[in-house]
Scaffold this active site. Structure first.
Site, short mmCIF file in Angstrom:
data_model
loop_
_atom_site.label_atom_id
_atom_site.label_comp_id
_atom_site.label_asym_id
_atom_site.label_seq_id
_atom_site.Cartn_x
_atom_site.Cartn_y
_atom_site.Cartn_z
N ASP A 79 0.85 -1.18 0.00
CA ASP A 79 0.00 0.00 0.00
C ASP A 79 0.89 1.23 0.00
O ASP A 79 1.31 1.72 1.05
CB ASP A 79 -0.92 -0.02 1.22
CG ASP A 79 -2.08 0.95 1.08
OD1 ASP A 79 -2.09 1.74 0.11
OD2 ASP A 79 -2.98 0.92 1.93
N ALA A 80 1.22 1.71 -1.20
CA ALA A 80 2.14 2.84 -1.35
C ALA A 80 1.46 4.07 -1.94
O ALA A 80 1.96 5.18 -1.80
CB ALA A 80 3.32 2.44 -2.24
N LYS A 81 0.35 3.88 -2.67
CA LYS A 81 -0.44 4.97 -3.25
C LYS A 81 0.41 5.95 -4.05
O LYS A 81 0.26 7.16 -3.94
CB LYS A 81 -1.23 5.70 -2.17
CG LYS A 81 -2.24 4.83 -1.43
CD LYS A 81 -3.05 5.64 -0.43
CE LYS A 81 -4.09 4.79 0.27
NZ LYS A 81 -3.49 3.83 1.23
N ARG A 82 1.31 5.41 -4.86
CA ARG A 82 2.15 6.28 -5.69
C ARG A 82 1.31 6.91 -6.80
O ARG A 82 0.37 6.30 -7.30
CB ARG A 82 3.31 5.50 -6.28
CG ARG A 82 4.25 4.91 -5.25
CD ARG A 82 4.75 5.95 -4.26
NE ARG A 82 5.81 5.43 -3.40
CZ ARG A 82 5.98 5.78 -2.14
NH1 ARG A 82 5.17 6.65 -1.57
NH2 ARG A 82 6.97 5.29 -1.43
N THR B 105 -0.48 -0.27 -4.78
CA THR B 105 -1.57 0.69 -4.96
C THR B 105 -1.06 1.95 -5.64
O THR B 105 0.06 2.40 -5.38
CB THR B 105 -2.23 1.05 -3.63
OG1 THR B 105 -1.24 1.56 -2.71
CG2 THR B 105 -2.93 -0.15 -3.02
#
Length: 295
Positions: free
Chosen positions: A94-97, A124
């Site tokens: 879960d990094a939401k780059r 993510t």
């Protein structure tokens, strides 16, 4: 193909629960305290992986909770990823780059390229800078059999202010979902599901069905189940029923599993109980989602 591997593993364990690995230092029991914060997190997550071993298909580490400890935290993250994968678990980071061009490609290579210690099965991605923020991840995922999970409909209250905005007669999250159709096709696996994933909220089951209408074969990452109050029946609303089993996504629970009330029992026993409860509630709902048996 990530979707194929996830589908087969969820069939084997019999449920779609994903455990989020969110190491909040202030909530970690004293028994795991080490000589440093990084060692404390490492001790704690080693114990978590012991408890959940062979009982779930996938884990979701939250990178921010490791990054805040600097290089020591990232070293722990590398070890957690390696151990989870060695145990047969898939890892969704879960990094939401959400950057573009060469920067987005750099992130994609770091997480999905197979050449670093942060190499995972899926990551993510935030699409709100446009599809060119997603394209490099999809390209590398297609080459390496990995997955890309795009933020579409999220569970935090603040998401409503943007994701529910009406534009062209549709909510913004629906516009984003529709824009991902080609990526869904490019990452389609043999089991009928795509390695293009999208987030949906357990607190908004109607919206999950609206996303499913746009993306019939995308994997759903359902957020908000457990500690955020999402009910099991709502969490699986956008999943599909095939062969009497729920497929087409995973339902994440983090704090409710990792930090249960001890009530006089050991931490291990309490976590086992909270884990089984989260699984049982999903299994009890069964195929309560749409009759998408041919997905």
């Amino acid at each position: 193909n990530f979707a194929d591997r996830l589908t087969k593993l969820t069939r084997r364990v019999g449920h779609p629960l994903c455990v989020g690995l969110d190491p909040y230092l202030e909530r970690i029991p004293p028994a795991f305290r080490g000589s440093s914060d990084a060692l404390t997190i490492g001790n704690f997550l080693d114990a978590v992986l012991d408890v959940i071993d062979e009982r779930i298909a996938i884990v979701k580490p939250q990178i921010a909770l490791f990054e805040r400890l600097g290089t020591a935290g990232l070293t722990v993250l590398e070890k957690v990823i390696a151990r989870a994968r060695a145990n047969g678990l898939l890892v969704l980071l879960d990094a939401k780059r959400g950057d573009i061009g060469a920067t987005a490609r750099g992130y994609a290579e770091a997480y999905l390229g197979g050449t670093t210690g942060f190499d995972v099965d899926a990551v993510t991605v935030n699409p709100y800078m446009g599809l060119d923020a997603v394209e490099p991840f999809v390209e590398i995922a297609a080459s390496n059999g990995r997955g890309v999970v795009v933020l579409v409909r999220n569970s935090n209250p603040g998401a409503d202010a943007f994701q529910l905005l009406e534009t062209g007669g549709r909510a913004l999250f629906e516009v984003v979902a529709h824009a991902l159709v080609d990526f869904e096709r490019r990452l389609l696996g043999r089991e009928g599901w795509s390695s293009l994933g999208v987030t949906v909220s357990a607190g908004a089951p109607g919206d999950a069905l609206r996303v499913r209408a746009q993306l019939s074969r995308a994997l759903f990452l359902v957020l908000g189940y457990g500690a955020q109050g999402g009910a099991a029946a709502d969490a699986v609303a956008g999943l599909a029923c095939r062969g009497g089993r729920l497929e087409g996504g995973i339902v994440n629970s983090s704090r409710a599993v990792l930090y249960p009330a001890l009530d006089g029992s050991s931490w291990e026993a309490a976590v086992e109980r909270s884990l089984q409860d989260a699984i049982d509630r999903l299994v009890a709902v069964g195929c309560g989602g749409p009759p998408n048996t041919d997905a």
